[in-house]
Design an enzyme around this catalytic site. Structure first.
Site, PDB file in Angstrom:
ATOM      1  N   TYR A   1      -3.056 -13.518 111.326  1.00  0.00           N
ATOM      2  CA  TYR A   1      -2.734 -14.696 110.509  1.00  0.00           C
ATOM      3  C   TYR A   1      -3.224 -16.003 111.153  1.00  0.00           C
ATOM      4  O   TYR A   1      -3.247 -17.041 110.497  1.00  0.00           O
ATOM      5  CB  TYR A   1      -1.222 -14.812 110.248  1.00  0.00           C
ATOM      6  CG  TYR A   1      -0.608 -13.651 109.497  1.00  0.00           C
ATOM      7  CD1 TYR A   1      -1.388 -12.672 108.886  1.00  0.00           C
ATOM      8  CD2 TYR A   1       0.772 -13.524 109.394  1.00  0.00           C
ATOM      9  CE1 TYR A   1      -0.818 -11.601 108.216  1.00  0.00           C
ATOM     10  CE2 TYR A   1       1.352 -12.457 108.711  1.00  0.00           C
ATOM     11  CZ  TYR A   1       0.549 -11.503 108.127  1.00  0.00           C
ATOM     12  OH  TYR A   1       1.130 -10.453 107.466  1.00  0.00           O
TER      13      TYR A   1
ATOM     14  N   ILE B   1      10.537 -10.053 103.214  1.00  0.00           N
ATOM     15  CA  ILE B   1       9.977 -11.186 103.971  1.00  0.00           C
ATOM     16  C   ILE B   1       9.136 -12.093 103.058  1.00  0.00           C
ATOM     17  O   ILE B   1       7.930 -12.208 103.214  1.00  0.00           O
ATOM     18  CB  ILE B   1       9.145 -10.689 105.180  1.00  0.00           C
ATOM     19  CG1 ILE B   1       8.127  -9.600 104.761  1.00  0.00           C
ATOM     20  CG2 ILE B   1      10.049 -10.151 106.275  1.00  0.00           C
ATOM     21  CD1 ILE B   1       7.086  -9.294 105.860  1.00  0.00           C
TER      22      ILE B   1
ATOM     23  N   ARG C   1      11.737 -24.327  98.429  1.00  0.00           N
ATOM     24  CA  ARG C   1      11.973 -22.930  98.035  1.00  0.00           C
ATOM     25  C   ARG C   1      12.578 -22.092  99.166  1.00  0.00           C
ATOM     26  O   ARG C   1      13.032 -20.975  98.927  1.00  0.00           O
ATOM     27  CB  ARG C   1      10.674 -22.287  97.580  1.00  0.00           C
ATOM     28  CG  ARG C   1      10.250 -22.788  96.215  1.00  0.00           C
ATOM     29  CD  ARG C   1       8.984 -22.115  95.773  1.00  0.00           C
ATOM     30  NE  ARG C   1       8.661 -22.475  94.403  1.00  0.00           N
ATOM     31  CZ  ARG C   1       7.446 -22.413  93.882  1.00  0.00           C
ATOM     32  NH1 ARG C   1       6.429 -22.010  94.626  1.00  0.00           N
ATOM     33  NH2 ARG C   1       7.239 -22.748  92.631  1.00  0.00           N
TER      34      ARG C   1
ATOM     35  N   LEU D   1       7.704 -10.654  96.339  1.00  0.00           N
ATOM     36  CA  LEU D   1       7.756 -11.330  95.032  1.00  0.00           C
ATOM     37  C   LEU D   1       6.554 -10.977  94.176  1.00  0.00           C
ATOM     38  O   LEU D   1       6.365 -11.571  93.114  1.00  0.00           O
ATOM     39  CB  LEU D   1       7.809 -12.854  95.249  1.00  0.00           C
ATOM     40  CG  LEU D   1       9.025 -13.369  96.030  1.00  0.00           C
ATOM     41  CD1 LEU D   1       8.851 -14.850  96.385  1.00  0.00           C
ATOM     42  CD2 LEU D   1      10.303 -13.167  95.217  1.00  0.00           C
TER      43      LEU D   1
ATOM     44  N   ASN E   1      15.175 -19.180  98.237  1.00  0.00           N
ATOM     45  CA  ASN E   1      14.931 -17.774  98.540  1.00  0.00           C
ATOM     46  C   ASN E   1      16.013 -17.166  99.438  1.00  0.00           C
ATOM     47  O   ASN E   1      16.167 -15.942  99.486  1.00  0.00           O
ATOM     48  CB  ASN E   1      13.548 -17.598  99.176  1.00  0.00           C
ATOM     49  CG  ASN E   1      12.433 -17.871  98.177  1.00  0.00           C
ATOM     50  OD1 ASN E   1      12.692 -18.034  96.981  1.00  0.00           O
ATOM     51  ND2 ASN E   1      11.199 -17.933  98.650  1.00  0.00           N
TER      52      ASN E   1
HETATM   53  N1  NAP Z   1       1.716  -5.958 106.677  1.00  0.00           N
HETATM   54  C1  NAP Z   1       0.820  -6.397 105.813  1.00  0.00           C
HETATM   55  O1  NAP Z   1      -0.281  -5.818 105.657  1.00  0.00           O
HETATM   56  C2  NAP Z   1       1.125  -7.596 104.977  1.00  0.00           C
HETATM   57  C3  NAP Z   1       0.357  -7.885 103.836  1.00  0.00           C
HETATM   58  C4  NAP Z   1       0.696  -8.982 103.066  1.00  0.00           C
HETATM   59  C5  NAP Z   1       1.775  -9.783 103.423  1.00  0.00           C
HETATM   60  N2  NAP Z   1       2.499  -9.498 104.555  1.00  0.00           N
HETATM   61  C6  NAP Z   1       3.668 -10.349 104.971  1.00  0.00           C
HETATM   62  O2  NAP Z   1       4.552 -10.475 103.882  1.00  0.00           O
HETATM   63  C7  NAP Z   1       4.770 -11.851 103.591  1.00  0.00           C
HETATM   64  C8  NAP Z   1       5.050 -12.046 102.122  1.00  0.00           C
HETATM   65  O3  NAP Z   1       4.003 -11.556 101.308  1.00  0.00           O
HETATM   66  P1  NAP Z   1       3.008 -12.516 100.505  1.00  0.00           P
HETATM   67  O4  NAP Z   1       2.976 -13.799 101.218  1.00  0.00           O
HETATM   68  O5  NAP Z   1       1.739 -11.817 100.360  1.00  0.00           O
HETATM   69  O6  NAP Z   1       3.635 -12.601  99.046  1.00  0.00           O
HETATM   70  P2  NAP Z   1       5.044 -12.982  98.367  1.00  0.00           P
HETATM   71  O7  NAP Z   1       6.051 -13.391  99.389  1.00  0.00           O
HETATM   72  O8  NAP Z   1       5.376 -11.898  97.421  1.00  0.00           O
HETATM   73  O9  NAP Z   1       4.633 -14.223  97.479  1.00  0.00           O
HETATM   74  C9  NAP Z   1       4.300 -15.468  97.998  1.00  0.00           C
HETATM   75  C10 NAP Z   1       3.982 -16.364  96.795  1.00  0.00           C
HETATM   76  O10 NAP Z   1       5.183 -16.548  96.007  1.00  0.00           O
HETATM   77  C11 NAP Z   1       5.419 -17.916  95.799  1.00  0.00           C
HETATM   78  N3  NAP Z   1       6.877 -18.148  95.909  1.00  0.00           N
HETATM   79  C12 NAP Z   1       7.673 -17.975  96.988  1.00  0.00           C
HETATM   80  N4  NAP Z   1       8.955 -18.274  96.691  1.00  0.00           N
HETATM   81  C13 NAP Z   1       8.949 -18.652  95.395  1.00  0.00           C
HETATM   82  C14 NAP Z   1       9.973 -19.097  94.518  1.00  0.00           C
HETATM   83  N5  NAP Z   1      11.236 -19.196  94.920  1.00  0.00           N
HETATM   84  N6  NAP Z   1       9.625 -19.417  93.241  1.00  0.00           N
HETATM   85  C15 NAP Z   1       8.340 -19.316  92.816  1.00  0.00           C
HETATM   86  N7  NAP Z   1       7.328 -18.888  93.608  1.00  0.00           N
HETATM   87  C16 NAP Z   1       7.639 -18.578  94.881  1.00  0.00           C
HETATM   88  C17 NAP Z   1       4.676 -18.641  96.904  1.00  0.00           C
HETATM   89  O11 NAP Z   1       4.212 -19.871  96.431  1.00  0.00           O
HETATM   90  P3  NAP Z   1       4.621 -21.259  97.175  1.00  0.00           P
HETATM   91  O12 NAP Z   1       4.021 -21.154  98.554  1.00  0.00           O
HETATM   92  O13 NAP Z   1       3.981 -22.283  96.315  1.00  0.00           O
HETATM   93  O14 NAP Z   1       6.108 -21.306  97.201  1.00  0.00           O
HETATM   94  C18 NAP Z   1       3.492 -17.718  97.185  1.00  0.00           C
HETATM   95  O15 NAP Z   1       2.398 -18.031  96.344  1.00  0.00           O
HETATM   96  C19 NAP Z   1       3.467 -12.505 104.095  1.00  0.00           C
HETATM   97  O16 NAP Z   1       3.579 -13.899 104.229  1.00  0.00           O
HETATM   98  C20 NAP Z   1       3.275 -11.768 105.390  1.00  0.00           C
HETATM   99  O17 NAP Z   1       4.161 -12.269 106.389  1.00  0.00           O
HETATM  100  C21 NAP Z   1       2.206  -8.414 105.315  1.00  0.00           C
END
Ligand code: NAP
Length: 276
Positions: A47, A226, A234, A186, A238
């Site tokens: 990251y 996470i 937010r 999400l 959350n």
């Molecule tokens: N192990 C792996 O291979 C892997 C892969 C992917 C992700 N991850 C981890 O998992 C974490 C989460 O996954 P992700 O970041 O891909 O996706 P996510 O948490 O499902 O979604 C993040 C998105 O949702 C929006 N969001 C968050 N809270 C919200 C709310 N209350 N209302 C409306 N929209 C909201 C955010 O926008 P805003 O920023 O505008 O709020 C962002 O665009 C990552 O950050 C990382 O740490 C791990």
């Protein structure tokens, strides 16, 4: 904060995802998240934000012992020797004495799993990390990793949200006493939030769709979520998911969306996923 007990690890059920968060904005978000009650932060060498995450932790003033910090070794760095170097560099960038959880970020078929798991165990034995685990492991890879590991693995971090059924991985984790940590919890938002199963529950409980989806995660045994946000407002939204419960029918209606089988993180280096 509620915790999942997993082979000796106590993992706060809600963590802050930090993928895409960078520099001063990342420092500020991590610090704010911890100051409002988050106790778990998820980062990774890939990251490029471990320094900022570490700075955010220190800026929060929250006692290190109260926190659960996870980082990951990228899949091209999991050969013996490389894994140790990557983990040590992560610890250095984070500015911590020890990690809580070190994960193999993705499996790598070019590297014998036995070598990677041995190196991961060494990182636990030397005290660099309290606990070890994997990410993006299928049930077959997980069974192999468990067989090869001296210390118990405590988590498999996988993509999990209402549009992706992960029942097989979940069962494998539970059978091994491990947590299943949901990434993309999400489903990156928007469309899922309009789904009637989610929007209907939101209206009934006076909660936002994001809160309904996060509640659905943490209401499942052994599941940790996470979510990431780059929006400070937010963070508290959350985290405000512990004062209500979804009914069995609401849980089932949201779980039924999993038949869609929509995977967001699928790359040319992904393993052959379990069939749903
Ligand atoms: N192990 C792996 O291979 C892997 C892969 C992917 C992700 N991850 C981890 O998992 C974490 C989460 O996954 P992700 O970041 O891909 O996706 P996510 O948490 O499902 O979604 C993040 C998105 O949702 C929006 N969001 C968050 N809270 C919200 C709310 N209350 N209302 C409306 N929209 C909201 C955010 O926008 P805003 O920023 O505008 O709020 C962002 O665009 C990552 O950050 C990382 O740490 C791990």
């Amino acid at each position: 904060m509620q915790k999942v007990e997993a082979n000796g690890a106590s993992i706060p059920v809600l963590g802050l995802g930090t993928w895409t968060l960078k520099d001063a904005a990342c420092v500020a978000l991590v610090s704010k998240a911890l100051s409002i009650g988050y106790r778990h932060v998820d980062t990774a060498a890939a990251y490029g934000n471990e320094e900022a995450v570490g700075e955010g932790i220190r800026a929060s003033g929250v006692d290190r012992e109260a926190l659960f910090v996870t980082t990951k070794v990228w899949w091209t760095d999991i050969a013996a020797g490389d894994l140790e170097r990557s983990a040590e560099a992560s610890l250095e960038r984070l500015g911590l004495d020890r990690l809580d959880l070190l994960l193999i970020h993705w499996p790598n078929p070019q590297v014998p799993l036995a070598d990677s798991i041995r190196a991961l165990n060494r990182m636990r034995e030397t005290g660099l990390t309290r606990h070890i685990g994997v990410s993006n492991f299928t049930t077959a890879l997980l069974a192999e990793a468990i067989r090869l590991s001296d210390a118990p693995l405590v988590a498999n971090q996988v993509e999990y949200h209402p549009y992706l059924d992960q029942d097989q991985v979940w069962r494998a984790c539970r059978a091994a006493g491990m947590a299943m940590v949901s990434y993309c919890p999400l489903a990156r938002g928007s469309r899922l939030f309009d789904d009637p199963a989610v929007a209907g529950a939101a209206a009934r409980h006076g909660k936002t769709p994001a809160q309904i989806v996060l509640r659905w995660h943490v209401q499942q045994e052994g599941v940790v979520a996470i979510p990431r946000t780059s929006n400070p407002a937010r963070l508290s939204e959350n985290a405000d998911i512990f004062d209500f419960a979804l009914s069995d029918a609401e849980m089932a209606a949201i779980s039924a969306l999993g038949a869609a089988g929509q995977r967001i993180c699928d790359y040319d280096f992904s393993p052959a996923w379990d069939a749903a």
